[in-house]
Design an enzyme around this catalytic site. Structure first.
Site, PDB file in Angstrom:
ATOM      1  N   ARG A   1       0.817  -1.228   0.000  1.00  0.00           N
ATOM      2  CA  ARG A   1       0.000   0.000   0.000  1.00  0.00           C
ATOM      3  C   ARG A   1       0.847   1.274   0.000  1.00  0.00           C
ATOM      4  O   ARG A   1       0.410   2.315   0.458  1.00  0.00           O
ATOM      5  CB  ARG A   1      -0.987  -0.005   1.167  1.00  0.00           C
ATOM      6  CG  ARG A   1      -2.005  -1.131   1.086  1.00  0.00           C
ATOM      7  CD  ARG A   1      -3.128  -0.971   2.098  1.00  0.00           C
ATOM      8  NE  ARG A   1      -4.113  -2.021   1.939  1.00  0.00           N
ATOM      9  CZ  ARG A   1      -4.090  -3.193   2.578  1.00  0.00           C
ATOM     10  NH1 ARG A   1      -3.106  -3.454   3.414  1.00  0.00           N
ATOM     11  NH2 ARG A   1      -5.022  -4.082   2.380  1.00  0.00           N
TER      12      ARG A   1
ATOM     13  N   LYS B   1       3.232  11.108 -11.428  1.00  0.00           N
ATOM     14  CA  LYS B   1       2.399  10.277 -12.289  1.00  0.00           C
ATOM     15  C   LYS B   1       3.115   8.960 -12.549  1.00  0.00           C
ATOM     16  O   LYS B   1       4.257   8.953 -13.002  1.00  0.00           O
ATOM     17  CB  LYS B   1       2.124  10.973 -13.623  1.00  0.00           C
ATOM     18  CG  LYS B   1       1.020  11.997 -13.599  1.00  0.00           C
ATOM     19  CD  LYS B   1       0.723  12.454 -15.019  1.00  0.00           C
ATOM     20  CE  LYS B   1      -0.411  13.434 -15.075  1.00  0.00           C
ATOM     21  NZ  LYS B   1      -0.697  13.836 -16.477  1.00  0.00           N
TER      22      LYS B   1
ATOM     23  N   GLU C   1      10.222  17.556 -25.147  1.00  0.00           N
ATOM     24  CA  GLU C   1       9.604  17.876 -23.862  1.00  0.00           C
ATOM     25  C   GLU C   1      10.231  19.119 -23.229  1.00  0.00           C
ATOM     26  O   GLU C   1       9.591  19.779 -22.404  1.00  0.00           O
ATOM     27  CB  GLU C   1       9.723  16.683 -22.899  1.00  0.00           C
ATOM     28  CG  GLU C   1       8.908  15.463 -23.305  1.00  0.00           C
ATOM     29  CD  GLU C   1       7.431  15.577 -22.961  1.00  0.00           C
ATOM     30  OE1 GLU C   1       6.972  16.659 -22.534  1.00  0.00           O
ATOM     31  OE2 GLU C   1       6.723  14.565 -23.115  1.00  0.00           O
TER      32      GLU C   1
ATOM     33  N   LYS D   1       7.696  22.606 -14.383  1.00  0.00           N
ATOM     34  CA  LYS D   1       6.796  21.508 -14.021  1.00  0.00           C
ATOM     35  C   LYS D   1       6.514  21.509 -12.522  1.00  0.00           C
ATOM     36  O   LYS D   1       5.370  21.289 -12.102  1.00  0.00           O
ATOM     37  CB  LYS D   1       7.382  20.165 -14.451  1.00  0.00           C
ATOM     38  CG  LYS D   1       6.415  19.021 -14.158  1.00  0.00           C
ATOM     39  CD  LYS D   1       6.688  17.775 -14.945  1.00  0.00           C
ATOM     40  CE  LYS D   1       5.553  16.777 -14.747  1.00  0.00           C
ATOM     41  NZ  LYS D   1       5.765  15.521 -15.499  1.00  0.00           N
TER      42      LYS D   1
ATOM     43  N   GLU E   1      -4.007  16.912 -11.523  1.00  0.00           N
ATOM     44  CA  GLU E   1      -4.487  17.296 -12.847  1.00  0.00           C
ATOM     45  C   GLU E   1      -5.992  17.575 -12.858  1.00  0.00           C
ATOM     46  O   GLU E   1      -6.745  17.098 -13.704  1.00  0.00           O
ATOM     47  CB  GLU E   1      -4.152  16.208 -13.878  1.00  0.00           C
ATOM     48  CG  GLU E   1      -4.111  16.749 -15.303  1.00  0.00           C
ATOM     49  CD  GLU E   1      -3.593  15.729 -16.301  1.00  0.00           C
ATOM     50  OE1 GLU E   1      -4.386  15.260 -17.126  1.00  0.00           O
ATOM     51  OE2 GLU E   1      -2.390  15.417 -16.247  1.00  0.00           O
TER      52      GLU E   1
ATOM     53  N   ARG F   1      -2.652  21.646 -14.579  1.00  0.00           N
ATOM     54  CA  ARG F   1      -1.625  20.646 -14.863  1.00  0.00           C
ATOM     55  C   ARG F   1      -1.850  20.008 -16.237  1.00  0.00           C
ATOM     56  O   ARG F   1      -0.910  19.534 -16.871  1.00  0.00           O
ATOM     57  CB  ARG F   1      -1.587  19.570 -13.782  1.00  0.00           C
ATOM     58  CG  ARG F   1      -0.491  18.540 -14.037  1.00  0.00           C
ATOM     59  CD  ARG F   1      -0.206  17.631 -12.861  1.00  0.00           C
ATOM     60  NE  ARG F   1       0.822  16.655 -13.206  1.00  0.00           N
ATOM     61  CZ  ARG F   1       1.419  15.850 -12.338  1.00  0.00           C
ATOM     62  NH1 ARG F   1       1.103  15.903 -11.051  1.00  0.00           N
ATOM     63  NH2 ARG F   1       2.340  14.989 -12.738  1.00  0.00           N
TER      64      ARG F   1
ATOM     65  N   ASN G   1       0.183  18.542 -20.997  1.00  0.00           N
ATOM     66  CA  ASN G   1      -0.136  17.580 -22.043  1.00  0.00           C
ATOM     67  C   ASN G   1      -0.215  18.227 -23.423  1.00  0.00           C
ATOM     68  O   ASN G   1      -0.742  17.613 -24.358  1.00  0.00           O
ATOM     69  CB  ASN G   1      -1.462  16.879 -21.736  1.00  0.00           C
ATOM     70  CG  ASN G   1      -1.355  15.939 -20.548  1.00  0.00           C
ATOM     71  OD1 ASN G   1      -0.442  15.125 -20.479  1.00  0.00           O
ATOM     72  ND2 ASN G   1      -2.272  16.064 -19.616  1.00  0.00           N
TER      73      ASN G   1
ATOM     74  N   HIS H   1       0.149  16.093 -26.506  1.00  0.00           N
ATOM     75  CA  HIS H   1       0.122  14.686 -26.112  1.00  0.00           C
ATOM     76  C   HIS H   1      -1.140  13.947 -26.554  1.00  0.00           C
ATOM     77  O   HIS H   1      -1.125  12.721 -26.652  1.00  0.00           O
ATOM     78  CB  HIS H   1       0.295  14.551 -24.596  1.00  0.00           C
ATOM     79  CG  HIS H   1       1.705  14.761 -24.139  1.00  0.00           C
ATOM     80  ND1 HIS H   1       2.381  15.942 -24.368  1.00  0.00           N
ATOM     81  CD2 HIS H   1       2.579  13.951 -23.478  1.00  0.00           C
ATOM     82  CE1 HIS H   1       3.604  15.835 -23.859  1.00  0.00           C
ATOM     83  NE2 HIS H   1       3.746  14.651 -23.320  1.00  0.00           N
TER      84      HIS H   1
ATOM     85  N   HIS I   1      -0.133  10.479 -28.065  1.00  0.00           N
ATOM     86  CA  HIS I   1      -0.521   9.183 -27.526  1.00  0.00           C
ATOM     87  C   HIS I   1      -1.308   8.368 -28.551  1.00  0.00           C
ATOM     88  O   HIS I   1      -1.180   7.126 -28.604  1.00  0.00           O
ATOM     89  CB  HIS I   1      -1.335   9.361 -26.248  1.00  0.00           C
ATOM     90  CG  HIS I   1      -0.517   9.810 -25.081  1.00  0.00           C
ATOM     91  ND1 HIS I   1      -1.074  10.262 -23.901  1.00  0.00           N
ATOM     92  CD2 HIS I   1       0.822   9.884 -24.896  1.00  0.00           C
ATOM     93  CE1 HIS I   1      -0.108  10.594 -23.047  1.00  0.00           C
ATOM     94  NE2 HIS I   1       1.037  10.373 -23.637  1.00  0.00           N
TER      95      HIS I   1
ATOM     96  N   HIS J   1       8.450   8.094 -27.869  1.00  0.00           N
ATOM     97  CA  HIS J   1       7.496   9.035 -27.277  1.00  0.00           C
ATOM     98  C   HIS J   1       7.806  10.494 -27.633  1.00  0.00           C
ATOM     99  O   HIS J   1       6.910  11.245 -28.037  1.00  0.00           O
ATOM    100  CB  HIS J   1       7.472   8.872 -25.756  1.00  0.00           C
ATOM    101  CG  HIS J   1       6.585   9.851 -25.055  1.00  0.00           C
ATOM    102  ND1 HIS J   1       5.220   9.854 -25.189  1.00  0.00           N
ATOM    103  CD2 HIS J   1       6.876  10.890 -24.220  1.00  0.00           C
ATOM    104  CE1 HIS J   1       4.702  10.837 -24.465  1.00  0.00           C
ATOM    105  NE2 HIS J   1       5.690  11.479 -23.863  1.00  0.00           N
TER     106      HIS J   1
END
Length: 379
Positions: free
Chosen positions: A132, A154, A196, A237, A247, A251, A255, A258, A262, A277
């Site tokens: 956990r 993330k 990026e 960032k 997000e 935030r 993206n 993206h 993606h 990527h």
């Protein structure tokens, strides 16, 4: 101002991510591995560690890092995964969790990710759910992971339905961006990471975009410009993550490009021989600005300037540059429908009113997107 290199050459730069109760630092500079080991020993005395890396990085960097960790008295178990986006899978996730349990990693121990974005995302997700939640440290070894995926918490894996759709927010305890590790990257991988970097200028820092236009070749060559670019990107960032960790607001600006990227990665089967990527992000950035121009939001000269800069660096900026093809318009729009920013079936894009003037655009009509993609494929 981001247009000047303020940092003293060779000096370690520390950027803080100010999250209440979970704040951490990003240490940036050359030859930081032994300093990283000392920092880890200081905040986790007596802890043992699992070092997760991939087969390529293990050969290059794991022995030196393990030596540093052992010198600090940190008992370490190495766990190695195959390189490439395909490792962000259910099978690798289950295998990694089992390996961590076999290594008897407890809640007060550490999991260290030594590698690029794939290693960091997979390792962070395993750390988030193991017992956990156990502490983990990011030691990113690619430009892309140093300026983006290692910061912000993330974590996750891919699904056949899309990228990063299974995961959790789990902040690292420490990030070490050793820019000397980037010297071992191929030119292709380094340039992919640069997409990026320049993204931060396009989001909300036009001065940084100007600086990147003037200094991109020096960033690729190394030296203080490289460290400065990583530091500016991490500061940008960190500021956004501190405002919006999960997000729920701005935030999402991170993206930019993206949604297109993606979709292209999914359509190319996450095959890094065809598209990595950062290359997908590069195409996505150019498309986001041309789409904004088509919607009469962004001046044409700004969209052209973005594409020309990416072209000058040697990055792709059009669908025609996807090896083996990007599919048809219907396939591309369908792939976008699994994007994490989709709300009740409606697409949300990050668009721009100009360089450094990006914004969140909810409710973009699928017909508008399809018409734009058809025009791009026919160009």
């Amino acid at each position: 101002m981001t247009t000047k290199t303020k940092e003293a050459p060779g000096a370690r730069i520390v950027v803080s991510v100010a999250l209440e109760g979970r704040a951490y630092d990003i240490h940036i500079g050359r030859h930081q591995l032994c300093e990283a080991a000392a920092l880890i020993a200081a905040f986790a005395p007596g802890a043992k560690a699992a070092l997760v890396t991939d087969e390529s990085v293990a050969e290059l960097h794991a022995p030196a890092f393990e030596t540093c960790l052992h010198q600090e008295g940190i008992a370490t178990t190495r766990i190695t995964i195959p390189p490439g986006e395909a490792s962000k899978s259910y099978a690798q996730f289950v295998g990694l969790c089992d390996a961590l349990l076999e290594a008897k990693i407890e809640r007060n121990d550490l999991v260290i990710a030594l590698g690029g974005g794939v290693v960091g995302d997979l390792t962070g997700f395993a750390a988030a759910v193991l017992r956990r939640g156990v502490r983990f440290v990011q030691v990113p070894t690619t430009l892309l992971s140093q300026v983006d995926s290692s910061v912000g918490g993330k974590t996750g894996i891919n699904s056949s339905h899309g990228k990063n759709l299974i995961g959790a927010f789990h902040q690292p305890a420490l990030v070490i961006a050793d820019t000397a590790l980037l010297d071992t990257l191929s030119e292709r991988e380094f340039k992919a990471g640069y997409a990026e970097v320049v993204k931060y200028g396009l989001i909300n820092d036009p001065d940084f975009f100007d600086w990147c236009e003037a200094n991109w070749s020096r960033i690729l060559a190394g030296g203080p410009e490289r460290d400065h670019a990583v530091a500016v990107s991490c500061r940008a960032k960190a500021a956004i993550v501190a405002r919006d960790e999960r997000e729920e607001g701005d935030r999402a600006l991170l993206n930019l490009g993206h949604t297109f990227a993606h979709a292209l990665e999914r359509l190319t089967g996450y095959d890094s021989k065809r598209l990595v990527h950062g290359e997908a992000v590069s195409i996505g950035l150019a498309l986001a600005f041309r789409f904004s121009q088509r919607l009469d939001l962004c001046p044409g000269q700004d969209a052209l300037r973005v594409s020309r800069h990416l072209d000058a660096v040697g990055l792709p900026s059009s669908l025609q540059q996807v090896p083996g093809g990007a599919g048809n318009a219907e396939e591309i729009v369908s792939a976008m429908a699994q994007d994490k920013k989709v709300k009740r079936g409606v697409l949300t894009f990050i668009l721009a009113r100009g360089i450094g003037k990006s914004f969140i655009a909810p409710g973009v009509a699928a017909d508008e997107v399809r018409a734009f993609v058809e025009a791009e494929l026919a160009a």
